[in-house]
Design an enzyme around this catalytic site. Structure first.
Site, short mmCIF file in Angstrom:
data_model
loop_
_atom_site.label_atom_id
_atom_site.label_comp_id
_atom_site.label_asym_id
_atom_site.label_seq_id
_atom_site.Cartn_x
_atom_site.Cartn_y
_atom_site.Cartn_z
N LYS A 253 4.10 -1.81 -8.38
CA LYS A 253 3.00 -2.18 -9.28
C LYS A 253 2.32 -0.91 -9.78
O LYS A 253 1.99 -0.02 -8.99
CB LYS A 253 1.98 -3.05 -8.56
N ASP A 278 7.56 -12.40 1.37
CA ASP A 278 6.21 -11.85 1.47
C ASP A 278 5.54 -12.44 2.70
O ASP A 278 6.03 -13.42 3.29
CB ASP A 278 5.41 -12.17 0.21
#
Length: 373
Positions: A253, A278
């Site tokens: 990111k 995740d």
């Protein structure tokens, strides 16, 4: 003038000695017996008991079913002022080994996240006051775990505050599942913390469900595990090693000037069956963006697995609208019964067998290493 006492008169008689042994539980194998209040051979066999609050009673019942024990009664009441009352009236836990099963999350029985935190604290405190030998917190999801460091000056490290609250109430041990950050264990001082992994549960689901569904013939060439951010690389690597996947692809990111972020993929997923892994799904934004990016890079099909399905609104609607995701697999660390009904893509993997094994091994003072391998 007082009479002189003969030394022979100071020797206790056989009757005196018998009376002393009866009064003080004298044990000849322990020398003089001083300080021995009970016979050492009559040590109590400590009972295993499981209690739970209102946030995930189904998980606690499943654990009790596997262990073949009854769920111990606890009364939790909430006044009109929203103050909580917790008591174990009519329940004897004195000298028992008690396990408190309670994720820190909103529950179907009422209350928000912060209420569930207070329930855990009050239950631990009440059990210690009632004389429980040991109180172990089975807390699959620990609240505020994402606030594990200072991101700006003069802000609290909330994960540390929660750990200090648990310790101040007297918890003896904590068993949790897939912490957002493993270093949170360091916030607990003089209190053992076992951070149980979930990659074995997801591995079984992958091999038994996803692989046959996709017609995968060669895992090492057709399956890729995706980490949606840099912090999840280790988690993705563990799953990839277990299923013998081709490798791990990472999504990075990059924050932009407008405050939003841009996602960039490091690796190739073209023609691959992708499994995004995740630790939790909150609003689902990160997961959905990762799925869209993988699809744009040519992935054959995309699945997601996550330990904690927090699913804050509008997560369910967003997952339903995401055509790129085929299935979303979560555990029952958080009660998502109602949300599962609203989202056909959600599939639940139970943590009860793993947690039951951890409870049994802890009660027997055995190592938990087998659960980490």
């Amino acid at each position: 003038m007082s009479a002189k006492i003969s030394p022979l008169q100071c020797v206790p008689s056989t009757d005196d000695m018998a009376r002393y042994e009866k009064t003080h539980f004298y044990n000849k194998d322990c020398g003089t017996g001083e300080g021995v209040s009970t016979p050492l051979t009559n040590e109590k066999k400590y009972k295993l008991k499981v209690v739970t609050g209102r946030t995930n009673k189904d998980l606690a019942l499943d654990i009790c079913k596997i262990l073949k024990v009854d769920l111990t009664d606890v009364h939790v009441q909430q006044a009109a002022s929203h103050e909580l009352g917790v008591n174990f009236e009519g329940t004897d836990v004195n000298g028992d080994d008690v396990f408190v099963v309670q994720p820190m999350c909103p529950g179907d029985g009422g209350g928000d996240l912060n209420t569930s935190v207070m329930e855990v604290l009050f239950m631990v405190h009440a059990l210690k006051l009632k004389g429980a030998k040991r109180v172990t917190g089975i807390i699959p999801y620990i609240a505020y775990s994402r606030q594990d460091r200072k991101t700006k000056p003069r802000v609290p490290i909330s994960a540390s505050a929660v750990s200090q609250l648990l310790q101040s109430m007297g918890v003896d041990r904590v068993l949790t599942v897939d912490l957002h950050c493993g270093q949170i264990q360091g916030f607990f001082h003089n209190c053992p913390v076992d951070n149980l992994p979930t990659h074995h549960e997801f591995c079984r689901y992958t091999l038994k469900t996803i692989v046959p569904k996709e017609g995968v013939k060669n895992l090492s060439e057709e399956v890729t595990v995706v980490a949606p951010d840099a912090n999840g690389v280790e988690r993705a690597r563990l799953l990839a090693d277990l299923v013998n996947a081709r490798g791990v692809v990472t999504i990075l990111k990059r924050t932009q000037r407008d405050g939003d972020y841009k996602m960039e993929m490091v690796g190739d997923v073209k023609g691959q069956v992708c499994i995004i892994i995740d630790d939790l799904i909150d609003t689902g934004k990160t997961l959905i963006n990762a799925a869209k990016l993988a699809a744009a890079r040519g992935a054959k099909s995309i699945y997601a697995v996550a330990t904690h399905g927090v699913l804050t609104d509008p997560a369910v609607d967003s997952l339903n609208a995401c055509t790129e995701l085929i299935e979303v697999v979560i555990t029952d660390s958080v009660n998502t019964t109602e949300k599962q009904k609203a989202c056909p893509k959600l599939h639940i993997v139970s943590l009860a067998p793993m947690l039951a094994a951890a409870v049994e091994r802890t009660h027997r003072e055995e190592s938990l290493n087998a659960l980490f391998v």
